[in-house]
Design a protein around this motif. Structure first.
Motif, PDB file in Angstrom:
ATOM      1  N   LEU A 276      -2.377   9.861  -8.642  1.00 27.73           N
ATOM      2  CA  LEU A 276      -4.352   9.620  -8.987  1.00 27.73           C
ATOM      3  C   LEU A 276      -3.698   8.753  -7.817  1.00 27.73           C
ATOM      4  CD1 LEU A 276      -6.833   9.092 -10.377  1.00 27.73           C
ATOM      5  CD2 LEU A 276      -5.757   7.877 -12.489  1.00 27.73           C
ATOM      6  N   LEU A 277      -2.964   7.297  -7.851  1.00 31.66           N
ATOM      7  CA  LEU A 277      -2.903   6.397  -7.265  1.00 31.66           C
ATOM      8  C   LEU A 277      -3.208   6.529  -6.006  1.00 31.66           C
ATOM      9  CD1 LEU A 277      -0.551   4.182  -8.957  1.00 31.66           C
ATOM     10  CD2 LEU A 277      -2.676   3.533  -8.885  1.00 31.66           C
ATOM     11  N   TRP A 278      -2.208   8.069  -5.190  1.00 31.50           N
ATOM     12  CA  TRP A 278      -2.763   8.595  -4.236  1.00 31.50           C
ATOM     13  C   TRP A 278      -3.454   8.972  -3.255  1.00 31.50           C
ATOM     14  CZ3 TRP A 278      -3.857  12.893  -1.764  1.00 31.50           C
ATOM     15  CH2 TRP A 278      -3.525  13.460  -0.670  1.00 31.50           C
ATOM     16  N   SER A 279      -4.512   9.368  -4.817  1.00 38.88           N
ATOM     17  CA  SER A 279      -6.592   9.632  -4.499  1.00 38.88           C
ATOM     18  C   SER A 279      -6.588   8.472  -4.304  1.00 38.88           C
ATOM     19  CB  SER A 279      -6.347  10.559  -4.726  1.00 38.88           C
ATOM     20  OG  SER A 279      -5.651  12.291  -5.118  1.00 38.88           O
ATOM     21  N   MET A 280      -6.709   7.526  -4.824  1.00 38.07           N
ATOM     22  CA  MET A 280      -7.625   6.133  -5.071  1.00 38.07           C
ATOM     23  C   MET A 280      -7.233   5.847  -3.148  1.00 38.07           C
ATOM     24  SD  MET A 280      -6.854   4.720  -8.411  1.00 38.07           S
ATOM     25  CE  MET A 280      -7.894   2.957  -8.496  1.00 38.07           C
ATOM     26  N   PHE A 281      -5.792   5.260  -3.406  1.00 35.47           N
ATOM     27  CA  PHE A 281      -5.801   4.246  -1.779  1.00 35.47           C
ATOM     28  C   PHE A 281      -4.889   5.432  -0.928  1.00 35.47           C
ATOM     29  CE2 PHE A 281      -4.739   1.865  -5.776  1.00 35.47           C
ATOM     30  CZ  PHE A 281      -5.769   0.615  -5.280  1.00 35.47           C
TER      31      PHE A 281
ATOM     32  N   HIS B 208       0.662  -1.214   0.196  1.00 40.80           N
ATOM     33  CA  HIS B 208       0.137   0.017   0.273  1.00 40.80           C
ATOM     34  C   HIS B 208       0.513   1.399   0.287  1.00 40.80           C
ATOM     35  CE1 HIS B 208      -1.955   3.040   1.702  1.00 40.80           C
ATOM     36  NE2 HIS B 208      -3.187   2.984   1.235  1.00 40.80           N
ATOM     37  N   ARG B 209       1.998   1.013   1.246  1.00 45.86           N
ATOM     38  CA  ARG B 209       2.754   2.367   0.768  1.00 45.86           C
ATOM     39  C   ARG B 209       3.243   2.763  -0.674  1.00 45.86           C
ATOM     40  NH1 ARG B 209       6.500  -0.939   4.716  1.00 45.86           N
ATOM     41  NH2 ARG B 209       8.115  -1.638   3.051  1.00 45.86           N
ATOM     42  N   THR B 210       3.904   1.644  -0.783  1.00 46.26           N
ATOM     43  CA  THR B 210       4.063   2.203  -2.934  1.00 46.26           C
ATOM     44  C   THR B 210       2.685   2.913  -3.663  1.00 46.26           C
ATOM     45  OG1 THR B 210       5.592  -0.382  -2.879  1.00 46.26           O
ATOM     46  CG2 THR B 210       5.371   0.836  -4.711  1.00 46.26           C
ATOM     47  N   LEU B 211       1.796   2.647  -3.383  1.00 42.30           N
ATOM     48  CA  LEU B 211       0.862   2.791  -4.010  1.00 42.30           C
ATOM     49  C   LEU B 211       0.756   4.108  -4.012  1.00 42.30           C
ATOM     50  CD1 LEU B 211      -1.772   0.106  -4.508  1.00 42.30           C
ATOM     51  CD2 LEU B 211      -0.121   0.875  -6.437  1.00 42.30           C
ATOM     52  N   VAL B 212       1.062   4.767  -2.778  1.00 37.71           N
ATOM     53  CA  VAL B 212       0.504   6.487  -2.258  1.00 37.71           C
ATOM     54  C   VAL B 212       2.145   6.513  -2.079  1.00 37.71           C
ATOM     55  CG1 VAL B 212      -1.516   5.900  -1.022  1.00 37.71           C
ATOM     56  CG2 VAL B 212       0.298   5.597   0.386  1.00 37.71           C
ATOM     57  N   ALA B 213       3.138   6.354  -2.390  1.00 35.21           N
ATOM     58  CA  ALA B 213       4.684   7.478  -2.397  1.00 35.21           C
ATOM     59  C   ALA B 213       4.985   8.799  -2.736  1.00 35.21           C
ATOM     60  CB  ALA B 213       5.460   6.491  -3.220  1.00 35.21           C
ATOM     61  N   VAL B 214       3.572   9.169  -4.252  1.00 37.96           N
ATOM     62  CA  VAL B 214       3.666  10.700  -5.017  1.00 37.96           C
ATOM     63  C   VAL B 214       2.842  10.767  -4.346  1.00 37.96           C
ATOM     64  CG1 VAL B 214       3.935  11.564  -6.539  1.00 37.96           C
ATOM     65  CG2 VAL B 214       5.113   9.351  -6.308  1.00 37.96           C
TER      66      VAL B 214
ATOM     67  N   ASP C 282       0.891  10.870 -17.746  1.00 40.63           N
ATOM     68  CA  ASP C 282       0.556  12.467 -17.452  1.00 40.63           C
ATOM     69  C   ASP C 282      -0.803  12.070 -16.164  1.00 40.63           C
ATOM     70  OD1 ASP C 282       2.485  14.232 -18.669  1.00 40.63           O
ATOM     71  OD2 ASP C 282       1.418  13.483 -20.402  1.00 40.63           O
ATOM     72  N   PHE C 283      -1.566  10.497 -17.041  1.00 36.76           N
ATOM     73  CA  PHE C 283      -2.239   9.770 -16.132  1.00 36.76           C
ATOM     74  C   PHE C 283      -2.777   9.348 -15.264  1.00 36.76           C
ATOM     75  CE2 PHE C 283      -5.422   6.875 -15.469  1.00 36.76           C
ATOM     76  CZ  PHE C 283      -6.750   7.257 -15.845  1.00 36.76           C
ATOM     77  N   PHE C 284      -0.964   9.260 -14.451  1.00 32.68           N
ATOM     78  CA  PHE C 284      -2.016   8.604 -12.968  1.00 32.68           C
ATOM     79  C   PHE C 284      -0.888   9.944 -12.606  1.00 32.68           C
ATOM     80  CE2 PHE C 284      -0.858   4.628 -14.253  1.00 32.68           C
ATOM     81  CZ  PHE C 284      -2.510   3.965 -13.688  1.00 32.68           C
ATOM     82  N   LEU C 285      -1.265  11.182 -13.120  1.00 33.04           N
ATOM     83  CA  LEU C 285      -0.287  12.408 -12.134  1.00 33.04           C
ATOM     84  C   LEU C 285       0.999  12.328 -11.246  1.00 33.04           C
ATOM     85  CD1 LEU C 285      -3.923  13.182 -10.991  1.00 33.04           C
ATOM     86  CD2 LEU C 285      -3.078  14.051 -13.395  1.00 33.04           C
ATOM     87  N   LEU C 286       2.083  11.679 -12.383  1.00 35.17           N
ATOM     88  CA  LEU C 286       3.142  11.635 -12.410  1.00 35.17           C
ATOM     89  C   LEU C 286       3.866  12.588 -12.806  1.00 35.17           C
ATOM     90  CD1 LEU C 286       3.231   8.051 -11.741  1.00 35.17           C
ATOM     91  CD2 LEU C 286       3.290   9.072  -9.885  1.00 35.17           C
ATOM     92  N   ARG C 287       4.122  13.718 -12.274  1.00 35.03           N
ATOM     93  CA  ARG C 287       4.471  14.878 -12.743  1.00 35.03           C
ATOM     94  C   ARG C 287       5.876  14.963 -13.057  1.00 35.03           C
ATOM     95  NH1 ARG C 287      -0.153  16.885  -9.612  1.00 35.03           N
ATOM     96  NH2 ARG C 287      -1.273  17.158 -10.732  1.00 35.03           N
ATOM     97  N   GLU C 288       7.194  14.271 -12.093  1.00 32.13           N
ATOM     98  CA  GLU C 288       8.526  14.410 -12.217  1.00 32.13           C
ATOM     99  C   GLU C 288       8.745  13.127 -12.911  1.00 32.13           C
ATOM    100  OE1 GLU C 288      11.860  15.328 -12.026  1.00 32.13           O
ATOM    101  OE2 GLU C 288      10.143  16.595 -10.713  1.00 32.13           O
ATOM    102  N   LEU C 289       7.725  12.221 -13.172  1.00 33.13           N
ATOM    103  CA  LEU C 289       8.207  11.509 -14.056  1.00 33.13           C
ATOM    104  C   LEU C 289       8.046  11.553 -15.261  1.00 33.13           C
ATOM    105  CD1 LEU C 289       9.140   8.344 -14.849  1.00 33.13           C
ATOM    106  CD2 LEU C 289       6.909   7.524 -14.446  1.00 33.13           C
ATOM    107  N   SER C 290       6.592  11.890 -15.904  1.00 30.40           N
ATOM    108  CA  SER C 290       6.597  12.632 -16.621  1.00 30.40           C
ATOM    109  C   SER C 290       7.400  13.634 -17.171  1.00 30.40           C
ATOM    110  CB  SER C 290       4.853  13.521 -17.093  1.00 30.40           C
ATOM    111  OG  SER C 290       5.025  14.126 -17.890  1.00 30.40           O
TER     112      SER C 290
END
Length: 291
Positions: free
Chosen positions: A47-52, A37-43, A106-114
């Motif tokens: 989007l994944l942080w919001s979901m989980f 779970h902590r991996t999914l909310v790492a950023v 971009d879809f997962f709102l990972l701005r630094e990765l994008s």
């Protein structure tokens, strides 16, 4: 007295624990992933942080086996998950999917990765992916059609940039590609009305990785062997469609010709009654060559 919620693990008196289990199973476009779970909310704010972190398990879509479902590219999600584990981006040496991975970021709102992916993407990137020439890092930094060189001089396009997806005759590499399929058909008691011919479940592609990608491009499913270098061989690719003639047309378009084929078959009854339908299954391979 407060009652415990089995899904949330909430008990009366103490602060309620996190509603999600420590280990989470995901179904992303048909690919199954297991992570913490902590991996999914790492950023934060992704989007994944919001979901989980902002939602409860009951609010999220699930598949038939209870896994959380995401309707995204299952192959590319492995790199999204790798990034979330330590916030580092590590891609294979041969990786022609950077533009698609940026779209997933971009879809997962990972701005630094994008942001890390964006300098590597250009207008010509889609062409280089179709040609399957390799990583954009290997392409020339200058010399694009219509671009300005040092001193503002207009640079002429290089031969590789003006090439079509089918490649010029001089650049075509010789080699072999084997196309195979396992098919079945049923012959009923009334052959004229009950025959069902050639149900093809999957068309497999064997050969050198670079040749397979050159011919089949985006219609090639690489999920079972995703990081194979271009000069290595594979027998784990298959096509995203199941029409043999469509595969033959693509091979012919790229200068391949059929040189051999082989087939094996078996017959079985659909039940223990000899009068019931006969089910024939076969495996067939076609060998194509380009000199």
């Amino acid at each position: 007295m407060a009652l415990a919620d089995p899904e949330r693990g909430v008990s009366g008196g103490a602060d309620p624990p996190a509603p999600f289990a420590e280990i989470i199973e995901l179904n992303v476009g048909g690919q199954v992933y297991v992570t913490r779970h902590r991996t999914l909310v790492a950023v934060p704010d992704s989007l994944l942080w919001s979901m989980f972190s902002k939602k409860t398990p009951r609010e999220l879509a699930r598949d038939s086996k209870g896994r959380f479902f995401l309707d995204r590219d299952g192959f590319l999600f492995r790199y999204i998950l790798d990034y979330l584990r330590d916030l580092n981006l590590v891609l294979p040496d041969y990786f022609p999917e950077k533009s698609r991975l940026q779209r997933e970021a971009d879809f997962f709102l990972l701005r630094e990765l994008s942001k890390r992916l964006s300098p590597r993407v250009s207008k010509e990137n889609s062409i280089s992916e179709e040609l399957c020439h390799g990583d954009w890092d290997e392409a020339p930094a200058q010399g694009t059609a219509g671009s300005n060189g040092p001193g503002g001089a207009l640079l002429a396009p290089s031969p590789s940039q003006s090439a079509s997806p089918s490649l010029s005759q001089e650049n075509k590499k010789s080699g072999y590609i084997t196309v195979g399929y396992r098919g079945s058909y049923t012959i009923g008691r009334d052959i004229q009305t009950d025959a069902k011919f050639r149900r093809v479940a999957r068309i497999t592609v064997c050969g050198k990785t670079s040749l397979a990608k050159e011919v089949f491009g985006e219609t090639l499913n690489e999920s079972r062997d995703p990081d194979r270098p271009p000069e290595r061989y594979t027998s784990r690719y298959y096509l995203k469609y199941n029409f043999l003639e469509q595969a033959f047309d693509k091979l012919t378009e790229f200068g391949f010709r059929m040189v051999a084929c082989s087939s094996t078959g078996t017959c079985a009854y659909s039940s223990n009654e000899p009068s019931e339908d006969k089910i024939w299954t076969s495996y067939t391979e076609y060998v194509f060559c380009r000199d």
